[in-house]
Design an enzyme around this catalytic site. Sequence first.
Site, PDB file in Angstrom:
ATOM      1  N   PRO A   1      42.058-103.006 -18.229  1.00  9.90           N
ATOM      2  CA  PRO A   1      41.219-102.022 -18.935  1.00  9.90           C
ATOM      3  C   PRO A   1      41.056-102.300 -20.403  1.00  9.90           C
ATOM      4  O   PRO A   1      41.751-103.002 -21.001  1.00  9.90           O
ATOM      5  CB  PRO A   1      41.845-100.510 -18.637  1.00  9.90           C
ATOM      6  CG  PRO A   1      42.493-100.765 -17.533  1.00  9.90           C
ATOM      7  CD  PRO A   1      43.066-102.173 -17.269  1.00  9.90           C
TER       8      PRO A   1
ATOM      9  N   ASP B   1      36.439 -89.037   3.185  1.00  4.44           N
ATOM     10  CA  ASP B   1      36.859 -88.846   4.464  1.00  4.44           C
ATOM     11  C   ASP B   1      38.318 -88.964   4.379  1.00  4.44           C
ATOM     12  O   ASP B   1      39.034 -88.277   5.112  1.00  4.44           O
ATOM     13  CB  ASP B   1      36.408 -90.147   5.375  1.00  4.44           C
ATOM     14  CG  ASP B   1      36.749 -91.375   4.676  1.00  4.44           C
ATOM     15  OD1 ASP B   1      36.721 -91.698   3.403  1.00  4.44           O
ATOM     16  OD2 ASP B   1      37.209 -92.141   5.619  1.00  4.44           O
TER      17      ASP B   1
ATOM     18  N   ASP C   1      41.706 -98.384   2.086  1.00  7.27           N
ATOM     19  CA  ASP C   1      40.526 -98.810   1.538  1.00  7.27           C
ATOM     20  C   ASP C   1      39.021 -98.250   1.980  1.00  7.27           C
ATOM     21  O   ASP C   1      38.384 -99.089   2.418  1.00  7.27           O
ATOM     22  CB  ASP C   1      40.637-100.372   1.652  1.00  7.27           C
ATOM     23  CG  ASP C   1      40.788-100.856   2.942  1.00  7.27           C
ATOM     24  OD1 ASP C   1      40.752-100.001   3.915  1.00  7.27           O
ATOM     25  OD2 ASP C   1      40.491-102.276   3.342  1.00  7.27           O
ATOM     26  N   GLU C   2      39.086 -96.959   1.779  1.00  7.80           N
ATOM     27  CA  GLU C   2      37.866 -96.428   2.192  1.00  7.80           C
ATOM     28  C   GLU C   2      37.210 -95.354   1.141  1.00  7.80           C
ATOM     29  O   GLU C   2      36.808 -95.514   0.344  1.00  7.80           O
ATOM     30  CB  GLU C   2      37.798 -95.842   3.523  1.00  7.80           C
ATOM     31  CG  GLU C   2      36.427 -95.312   4.251  1.00  7.80           C
ATOM     32  CD  GLU C   2      36.618 -95.470   5.755  1.00  7.80           C
ATOM     33  OE1 GLU C   2      35.732 -94.954   6.275  1.00  7.80           O
ATOM     34  OE2 GLU C   2      37.730 -95.762   6.314  1.00  7.80           O
TER      35      GLU C   2
ATOM     36  N   ASP D   1      31.627 -85.926   7.995  1.00  7.10           N
ATOM     37  CA  ASP D   1      32.817 -85.290   7.817  1.00  7.10           C
ATOM     38  C   ASP D   1      32.586 -83.947   6.939  1.00  7.10           C
ATOM     39  O   ASP D   1      33.000 -82.562   6.939  1.00  7.10           O
ATOM     40  CB  ASP D   1      33.909 -86.118   6.840  1.00  7.10           C
ATOM     41  CG  ASP D   1      34.186 -87.282   7.832  1.00  7.10           C
ATOM     42  OD1 ASP D   1      33.314 -88.077   8.250  1.00  7.10           O
ATOM     43  OD2 ASP D   1      35.442 -87.439   7.865  1.00  7.10           O
TER      44      ASP D   1
ATOM     45  N   TRP E   1      25.684 -86.845  10.789  1.00  5.77           N
ATOM     46  CA  TRP E   1      26.007 -87.465   9.551  1.00  5.77           C
ATOM     47  C   TRP E   1      24.642 -87.225   8.668  1.00  5.77           C
ATOM     48  O   TRP E   1      25.001 -86.414   7.686  1.00  5.77           O
ATOM     49  CB  TRP E   1      26.402 -89.024   9.634  1.00  5.77           C
ATOM     50  CG  TRP E   1      27.857 -89.093  10.133  1.00  5.77           C
ATOM     51  CD1 TRP E   1      28.794 -89.606   9.167  1.00  5.77           C
ATOM     52  CD2 TRP E   1      28.379 -88.616  11.298  1.00  5.77           C
ATOM     53  NE1 TRP E   1      29.821 -89.487   9.923  1.00  5.77           N
ATOM     54  CE2 TRP E   1      29.713 -89.117  11.441  1.00  5.77           C
ATOM     55  CE3 TRP E   1      28.003 -88.263  12.604  1.00  5.77           C
ATOM     56  CZ2 TRP E   1      30.695 -88.960  12.329  1.00  5.77           C
ATOM     57  CZ3 TRP E   1      28.787 -88.426  13.667  1.00  5.77           C
ATOM     58  CH2 TRP E   1      30.123 -88.687  13.528  1.00  5.77           C
TER      59      TRP E   1
ATOM     60  N   GLU F   1      42.905 -87.378  11.071  1.00 11.31           N
ATOM     61  CA  GLU F   1      41.815 -88.113  11.442  1.00 11.31           C
ATOM     62  C   GLU F   1      41.643 -87.856  12.879  1.00 11.31           C
ATOM     63  O   GLU F   1      40.571 -87.797  13.627  1.00 11.31           O
ATOM     64  CB  GLU F   1      41.709 -89.586  10.912  1.00 11.31           C
ATOM     65  CG  GLU F   1      40.506 -90.275  11.381  1.00 11.31           C
ATOM     66  CD  GLU F   1      40.334 -91.646  10.650  1.00 11.31           C
ATOM     67  OE1 GLU F   1      39.366 -92.048  10.677  1.00 11.31           O
ATOM     68  OE2 GLU F   1      41.462 -92.045  10.392  1.00 11.31           O
TER      69      GLU F   1
ATOM     70  N   HIS G   1      42.800 -86.210   6.738  1.00  8.91           N
ATOM     71  CA  HIS G   1      41.360 -86.444   6.992  1.00  8.91           C
ATOM     72  C   HIS G   1      40.854 -84.772   7.493  1.00  8.91           C
ATOM     73  O   HIS G   1      41.328 -84.334   8.527  1.00  8.91           O
ATOM     74  CB  HIS G   1      41.197 -87.076   8.451  1.00  8.91           C
ATOM     75  CG  HIS G   1      40.275 -88.231   8.181  1.00  8.91           C
ATOM     76  ND1 HIS G   1      40.512 -89.545   7.333  1.00  8.91           N
ATOM     77  CD2 HIS G   1      38.798 -88.463   8.555  1.00  8.91           C
ATOM     78  CE1 HIS G   1      39.314 -90.186   7.816  1.00  8.91           C
ATOM     79  NE2 HIS G   1      38.351 -89.541   8.291  1.00  8.91           N
TER      80      HIS G   1
END
Length: 920
Positions: free
Chosen positions: A161, A489, A494-495, A502, A559, A773, A794
Amino acid sequence: MLKWLAGALGALLVATAGTTATGQEVSLQTAHLRCEHLENPLGIDVRIPRLSWKLESQKRNTLQTGYQIQVASKADFAPKNLIWDSGKTASSQSVLVEYGGPELLSGKRYHWRVRVWDETGAASLWSAPAFWEMGLLHESAWKAQWIEPDGVSDGKTSLPPSMLRKAFSLKKKVASARLYVTAHGVYQIWINGQRVGEDCLTPGWTVYPKRLQYQTYDVTGRLQPGANAMGAILGDGWYRGQFGWGVEKPFYGKKLALLCQLHIRYADGSETWTLSDGSWKATAAGPIRMSDIYHGETYDARMEIPAWASPAFDDVPWKHVAVANYGYQNLVGLESVPVRRIQELQPVRIFRTPDHTLVADMGQNMVGWVRLRVQGPAGAHIRLRHAEVLDKSGNLYTDNLRGAKQEINYTLRGGAEEVYEPHFAFMGFRYVAVDGYPGELKPEHLTGVVVHSAMTPTGAFECSHPLINQLQHNIQWGQKGNFVDVPTDCPQRDERLGWTGDAQVFSRTAAFNMDVAAFFTKWLKDVAADQKPDGSIPFVIPDVLNPLGSTAGGVSAGWGDVGVIIPWDMYQLYGDKRLLETQYPSMKAYLEYIRSKSGDSHIWKGGSVFGDWLFYHPPVNSHPEPDGYTNHDLISTAFFAYSAHLVSEAANVLGKTDDAKRYAELYQKIRNAFIREYVTPGGRVASDSQTSYVLALAFGLLPEEAREGAVQHLVSDINSRKKHLSTGFLGTPFLCFVLSNHGHTQLAYDLLLQESYPSWLYPVKMGATTIWERWDGLRPDSTFQNAGMNSFNHYAYGAIGDWMYRVVAGIEADPAKPGYQHFFLRPQPDDRLSYASASTESPYGRIASRWERQGNQMTFAFEAPANTSVTIHLPGAALARVMESGKPLTQAAGFRAIKETAEGVTLEAGSGKYVFVCNL
């Protein structure tokens, strides 16, 4: 009688009399003033803001018959300072009343107050003053320049940064100062060595090319006569960080940038600005060596730069920034609540795992970070690794994080105790592995800092079943962990994307637990902003799964319908007609997209990519039984019909009569096509799955003669599975409602109370502290489901909370009078619970419902806020055997209507607190 009942009766006697215990009359009051769903907001850019308040009265049946609003330039409301006075206005409206004065000015603060008149003509006192402050309403109000420090990302590695600063001098007494700031990336801003504001991860995540938020801060008290300095730290965040998959990184841009404007008004009436421009200087040589949403942060305290944001700092070695021309056309003011530190947790234990790793257990799967306290030699290195669960052997389990490291690396500067928190990263975790800690690690050395959007908690639910109470706890913590500026979600792997399905299934539950009006107002605008030219709505919002500027992207039924369903639900729950109007073009465009795909058949083929996501699959090598699969085209056609119905309803509300008629006719055509394609005369629905029956019944897609058959097929399927569900993301939210709406509430309770897999309570029994989930994220033998997709935080299956509030406790909004202006209290008790209690803070005030069973006696305690009316249903009660406030119901006063039927007693009432004792 139980203590809660005695207390309720005591409070009720005071409320009924309208006096305090000393006999002093209690006056009508107004409180909880809000502007655009926010308390005293700074920097809004709504040209005609709306004002809301709540009435407080100890009397029953209190109604507002009139109001008076005053808006002034100063909080004294002197006549010379008045900008708008509504005068006494005959109206019951107390929610989202439009400002009616002259055009509002950029950057100006407006003070307001309100008083009201009740049904007797009595007036309240003026409320305590509140305010709102306008943002920079025109592009010409921006005087600052976009500035960029060195550093161009190649998308493969995270750059350190940058730290930026600017010294300036003030020669007069400051009357007020406002700081307007945003960034490409995420920022922290500093004045004279102190950080400004409490917000985290600013400016948040939006569809940046079209909508970039800026923040407004009152920094009057931060400035000093003479020398001053501003500083900023810029991190990658969502703008340049590594997230999503399948598209080129960085997604939005390779360079970070800052836009910063300090507007100072002096006591003598003059004004000046300190702006981001080419005179600012920057360095990347600070202590934050890497900071990333997925991967965490690396911090070397030996590289700290003391007093870097103070006036006297020598920045000669720093480099001048570059000036960029990004314009101001995409800038938007405050719309939602900020992300903040909300609460703190201490480890419940510190232990060694079988593989000798030192681990701290926070006792709760949480989202945020750890505040580290440490003292040790310079150069000592500590690594913190974060995980949600332990594996079968009791070791830290991180396989389900996939590519996300969510790891903190800290290097000590040495000397006195050091306290550190990460700057631009957050983790999803319960367990923290600590490597390299010098000395003995104690609980006071680690503090879990819980971070999420600062939504006001509004709801509570509890009952006599401890596992259900833990389920409610898990639902609420799932919401905390995934409402981090966008409804994600999951918060750990890594999402961490704004998956639309959802959010769609959970939105009503979310609105019971927390005030999400502003949160969804902001996010729904991003739904419309990232909607494709053909009307389709991508899988995630903001859409980072398709190349930036792409005109095409995937869409899946349930969705994409988020663009229709949530606007309608938010209108129902908050009475926000303007939100519905704002989103209506998006709603209509999405429906027209589906119409174009379905053609004359009105069957939407190929419209479901995900189907009934994560429906039940029987375990491998188990006894033969069907899975929960539902035909994808059936699902997409069902949601096509549902969206057509909701768009027709929205058009009716907005006075768009032609659209209302056209889409009502479209719904009937889809319904007829659905029946022809998927329904037998006996009520058998294609796929013969629980979800196929649930969607057909919930969306009204069956002929009258086939409904009972369909219900029986659904019931038979559940019973054949020994009272287990088999639904996925799309069927589950409607399942218990369909059962209770068709006379099978007991079976719905069977599903809620089921403790073995698949069920809501199975994860609870396995130790879950958030919603999983998958139904079987952790199997009974303590092995895991597929590590590639197995989140333990989730919220989608937490949508059962909606049924718990609306059916178990019976709190139900009236679609005819949105926002709970009128509502229902009609609980449906079950013998397996001895009590259930719920409350939620509506736009008008607190709504509460509690029932308790003692032998053959049922006690109901209800609360309705002032300026509302309520229909109360006492199930199984007989009029002659009901007492209210200690009197026979037939002698009780204040009810507008009382009706006895075979199902119980129904009453029409106004605001107040009510306690009914029913001898069954």
